[in-house]
Enzyme design. Structure first.
Site, PDB file in Angstrom:
ATOM      1  N   GLY A 145       0.843  -1.194   0.000  1.00 26.35           N
ATOM      2  CA  GLY A 145       0.000   0.000   0.000  1.00 26.35           C
ATOM      3  C   GLY A 145       0.876   1.241   0.000  1.00 26.35           C
ATOM      4  O   GLY A 145       2.086   1.187  -0.235  1.00 26.35           O
ATOM      5  N   ILE A 146       0.247   2.347   0.317  1.00 24.62           N
ATOM      6  CA  ILE A 146       0.913   3.635   0.233  1.00 24.62           C
ATOM      7  C   ILE A 146       1.430   4.045   1.621  1.00 24.62           C
ATOM      8  O   ILE A 146       0.826   3.671   2.611  1.00 24.62           O
ATOM      9  CB  ILE A 146      -0.114   4.649  -0.321  1.00 24.62           C
ATOM     10  N   GLY A 147       2.534   4.764   1.691  1.00 26.10           N
ATOM     11  CA  GLY A 147       2.917   5.390   2.942  1.00 26.10           C
ATOM     12  C   GLY A 147       4.153   4.818   3.608  1.00 26.10           C
ATOM     13  O   GLY A 147       4.900   4.021   3.038  1.00 26.10           O
ATOM     14  N   ALA A 148       4.338   5.255   4.860  1.00 21.61           N
ATOM     15  CA  ALA A 148       5.572   4.957   5.578  1.00 21.61           C
ATOM     16  C   ALA A 148       5.709   3.468   5.904  1.00 21.61           C
ATOM     17  O   ALA A 148       6.820   2.931   5.898  1.00 21.61           O
ATOM     18  CB  ALA A 148       5.607   5.778   6.870  1.00 21.61           C
TER      19      ALA A 148
ATOM     20  N   GLU B 260      -1.297  -2.743  -6.729  1.00 27.40           N
ATOM     21  CA  GLU B 260      -1.983  -1.654  -7.427  1.00 27.40           C
ATOM     22  C   GLU B 260      -1.033  -0.495  -7.665  1.00 27.40           C
ATOM     23  O   GLU B 260      -1.143   0.231  -8.628  1.00 27.40           O
ATOM     24  CB  GLU B 260      -3.230  -1.207  -6.673  1.00 27.40           C
TER      25      GLU B 260
ATOM     26  N   GLY C 106      -7.540  -0.314  -3.044  1.00 30.06           N
ATOM     27  CA  GLY C 106      -7.440  -1.725  -3.427  1.00 30.06           C
ATOM     28  C   GLY C 106      -7.312  -2.657  -2.241  1.00 30.06           C
ATOM     29  O   GLY C 106      -6.979  -3.833  -2.409  1.00 30.06           O
TER      30      GLY C 106
HETATM   31  N1  COA Z   1      -8.421   8.050  15.636  1.00 27.67           N
HETATM   32  C1  COA Z   1      -8.266   9.377  15.370  1.00 27.67           C
HETATM   33  N2  COA Z   1      -7.480   9.845  14.377  1.00 27.67           N
HETATM   34  C2  COA Z   1      -6.818   8.940  13.642  1.00 27.67           C
HETATM   35  C3  COA Z   1      -6.938   7.561  13.861  1.00 27.67           C
HETATM   36  C4  COA Z   1      -7.772   7.127  14.925  1.00 27.67           C
HETATM   37  N3  COA Z   1      -7.927   5.826  15.196  1.00 27.67           N
HETATM   38  N4  COA Z   1      -6.151   6.906  12.974  1.00 27.67           N
HETATM   39  C5  COA Z   1      -5.576   7.839  12.201  1.00 27.67           C
HETATM   40  N5  COA Z   1      -5.984   9.063  12.611  1.00 27.67           N
HETATM   41  C6  COA Z   1      -5.603  10.355  12.032  1.00 27.67           C
HETATM   42  C7  COA Z   1      -4.095  10.533  12.007  1.00 27.67           C
HETATM   43  O1  COA Z   1      -3.627  11.040  13.239  1.00 27.67           O
HETATM   44  C8  COA Z   1      -3.927  11.501  10.867  1.00 27.67           C
HETATM   45  O2  COA Z   1      -4.324  12.778  11.303  1.00 27.67           O
HETATM   46  P1  COA Z   1      -3.559  14.093  10.796  1.00 27.67           P
HETATM   47  O3  COA Z   1      -3.837  14.141   9.308  1.00 27.67           O
HETATM   48  O4  COA Z   1      -4.217  15.172  11.566  1.00 27.67           O
HETATM   49  O5  COA Z   1      -2.108  13.879  11.130  1.00 27.67           O
HETATM   50  C9  COA Z   1      -4.998  11.026   9.873  1.00 27.67           C
HETATM   51  O6  COA Z   1      -5.971  10.331  10.658  1.00 27.67           O
HETATM   52  C10 COA Z   1      -4.451  10.073   8.815  1.00 27.67           C
HETATM   53  O7  COA Z   1      -3.851   8.966   9.464  1.00 27.67           O
HETATM   54  P2  COA Z   1      -2.385   8.450   9.098  1.00 27.67           P
HETATM   55  O8  COA Z   1      -2.125   7.283   9.982  1.00 27.67           O
HETATM   56  O9  COA Z   1      -1.387   9.547   9.102  1.00 27.67           O
HETATM   57  O10 COA Z   1      -2.625   8.038   7.598  1.00 27.67           O
HETATM   58  P3  COA Z   1      -1.676   7.357   6.542  1.00 27.67           P
HETATM   59  O11 COA Z   1      -1.276   8.385   5.567  1.00 27.67           O
HETATM   60  O12 COA Z   1      -0.610   6.515   7.168  1.00 27.67           O
HETATM   61  O13 COA Z   1      -2.741   6.397   5.831  1.00 27.67           O
HETATM   62  C11 COA Z   1      -4.726   5.079   5.913  1.00 27.67           C
HETATM   63  C12 COA Z   1      -3.387   5.398   6.576  1.00 27.67           C
HETATM   64  C13 COA Z   1      -5.338   3.919   6.632  1.00 27.67           C
HETATM   65  C14 COA Z   1      -5.647   6.287   5.984  1.00 27.67           C
HETATM   66  C15 COA Z   1      -4.443   4.713   4.432  1.00 27.67           C
HETATM   67  O14 COA Z   1      -3.545   3.639   4.400  1.00 27.67           O
HETATM   68  C16 COA Z   1      -5.698   4.330   3.693  1.00 27.67           C
HETATM   69  O15 COA Z   1      -6.434   5.187   3.249  1.00 27.67           O
HETATM   70  N6  COA Z   1      -5.969   3.013   3.549  1.00 27.67           N
HETATM   71  C17 COA Z   1      -7.136   2.511   2.824  1.00 27.67           C
HETATM   72  C18 COA Z   1      -6.856   2.320   1.363  1.00 27.67           C
HETATM   73  C19 COA Z   1      -5.864   1.243   1.078  1.00 27.67           C
HETATM   74  O16 COA Z   1      -5.456   0.482   1.930  1.00 27.67           O
HETATM   75  N7  COA Z   1      -5.475   1.160  -0.172  1.00 27.67           N
HETATM   76  C20 COA Z   1      -4.618   0.112  -0.645  1.00 27.67           C
HETATM   77  C21 COA Z   1      -3.239   0.501  -0.898  1.00 27.67           C
HETATM   78  S1  COA Z   1      -2.933   2.046  -1.738  1.00 27.67           S
END
Ligand code: COA
Length: 431
Positions: free
Chosen positions: A214-217, A237, A335
């Site tokens: 997936g995307i991200g750290a 994807e 995805g």
């Molecule tokens: N309660 C409150 N806030 C929460 C939270 C929770 N349980 N979990 C995350 N957050 C907040 C974070 O603090 C962050 O806030 P900020 O923007 O103010 O810093 C925001 O929500 C985003 O969370 P973060 O963990 O930084 O997101 P990320 O960039 O690491 O992405 C997902 C994580 C889950 C959002 C992302 O992976 C996603 O959209 N997944 C679904 C789609 C997917 O899996 N696609 C397949 C691969 S591309």
């Protein structure tokens, strides 16, 4: 007519091209880093000429100015995924969100969501008049096929990404030449928590596996711990810069893939210039439409498929929320479920849901129940492994009690006592 004559006759400025968009049209914009920003900006500059133009896309990596309150009479954004530019617009009622598995989006364009205009960005044509959709083939290729009007930005900076990424010049109604760097996604910051999660995930990955990242750290952190592995493959994807290093080191060579051996198979790319140079004219990299790449039946043909995705909350039953925090929609399913299901049908496949144990350092992501209003992205029946920096919780084949115990064991220590108390209340037994 030769394609060259067709090209010359359809060449125009961005202003002329966007003036062909009509009020009420549905405009599908190429996904993520494939966004033709020059065209989108020209459309926004013409805002006064339109009313209720619906702008549809998945991840928006551009400025997203059409979401601003001053344009609410002119544009209405409809996202399959929300991001920083669209979250507040959706929350304030100025934008919409359409739930859909990523692999089904192309089919929507030929059924319930007909496309008036496709706005895409492509490479200059080759000697046969074919252009590559570069970093975004996913739903973009189908949008071109279905749209009544195709506006294409010809950008020499777009990488050429293989035979399934091609559209012909004759498919374009408006051709706009504009060179500009492809949008880049900076590599994420990988901290100690992400590294610990990456190490736990890597412990579940065997030599010869095919990966979806997936995307991200977190996916990038996983890659840090794969340097000693052998013969890994990619069917995903998307992928980002992290994959390039392992490919150049020979760790990812796609040699053991059971479907498309030797090839990186992917629907879109997000990264820096380094990634775009790596994929450009690389015969081993194939971008393909998402209804193929993300189709669970296709994914399942890869033996030992390991899917790694992230989420925002997991409850003690193992229900996963990945796209909303309570009622607030923050992203989309993407995805995730396509790959969770594909991995589960793959011989030797597994899926991993990886997340830090807390959000903002103080909110537990492992909770008794999902927040009210949260969408269940991945159902408890589908979830395989959950990973935090504290370890790995296997859920498949585990009873409700076992899965709750496994999840509490990887929750942040500050929250374990209250989760244990909830366990005792719910299951009428000592933890
Ligand atoms: N309660 C409150 N806030 C929460 C939270 C929770 N349980 N979990 C995350 N957050 C907040 C974070 O603090 C962050 O806030 P900020 O923007 O103010 O810093 C925001 O929500 C985003 O969370 P973060 O963990 O930084 O997101 P990320 O960039 O690491 O992405 C997902 C994580 C889950 C959002 C992302 O992976 C996603 O959209 N997944 C679904 C789609 C997917 O899996 N696609 C397949 C691969 S591309």
């Amino acid at each position: 007519m030769s394609w060259k004559t067709y090209y010359d006759e359809h060449l125009m400025t961005a202003d002329a091209a966007v003036s062909r968009i009509q009020s009420g049209d549905r405009v599908v914009v190429a996904h993520a880093c494939g966004e033709p920003s020059h065209l989108v900006e020209a459309m926004v500059a013409h805002a006064d000429a339109y009313r209720d133009v619906e702008i549809v896309h998945m991840v928006a990596m551009g400025k997203g100015e059409y979401c601003k309150p001053e344009y609410q009479e002119n544009f209405r954004h409809n996202g399959f995924f929300l991001g920083s530019s669209s979250r507040s617009a959706a929350e304030e009622g100025r934008a919409d969100f359409t739930p859909s598995f990523f692999f089904e989006i192309p089919r929507l364009f030929s059924t319930t969501m007909p496309v008036d205009v496709a706005m895409v960005m492509v490479t200059p044509p080759d000697e046969n008049g074919m252009c590559s959709l570069g970093v975004s083939v996913d739903y973009t290729k189908e949008a071109v096929k279905q749209a009544k009007l195709v506006i294409a930005q010809i950008n020499p900076c777009m990488p050429w990404t293989g035979p399934h990424s091609l559209i012909s010049v004759e498919e374009m109604d408006c051709i706009v030449e504009h060179e500009a760097p492809v949008i880049e996604l900076a590599p994420p910051r990988i901290g100690e928590v992400e590294k610990a999660i990456g190490e736990h995930c890597a412990s579940l990955i065997q030599d010869g596996s095919t990966l979806q990242l997936g995307i991200g750290a977190i996916p990038d952190a996983v890659l840090l711990f794969l340097k000693e592995k052998k013969d890994l493959g990619i069917h995903s994807e998307m992928f980002s810069d992290g994959v390039v290093e392992l490919a150049e080191a020979g760790v990812i060579n796609n040699a053991k893939k059971t479907l498309h051996p030797g090839k990186f198979v992917v629907a879109f790319l997000m990264g820096t210039k380094r990634l775009y140079e790596f994929v450009n004219h690389n015969p081993d990299v194939e971008l393909r439409p998402v209804d193929y790449v993300n189709n669970p039946f296709v994914i399942a043909q890869n033996d030992n498929l390991v899917s790694i995705n992230s989420c925002v909350q997991v409850d003690l039953m193992g229900q996963v929320a990945s796209e909303s925090i309570g009622y607030k929609q923050i992203s989309g399913v993407g995805g995730q479920v396509d790959f969770v299901r594909g991995a589960s049908a793959s011989k030797g496949g597994i899926s991993i849901m990886a997340m830090p144990s807390t959000a903002k350092g103080k909110i537990s992501k492992i909770v008794p129940l999902l927040d009210e209003g949260a969408a269940v992205t991945t159902s408890r029946n589908d979830v395989d492994y959950v990973v935090t920096e504290y370890g790995v919780a296997p859920l498949k084949g585990q009873t409700l009690r076992q899965r709750a115990r496994n999840l509490i064991a990887i929750a942040h220590p500050d929250f374990r006592e209250e989760l244990k108390a909830e366990y005792e209340r719910r299951f009428h037994c000592a933890y």
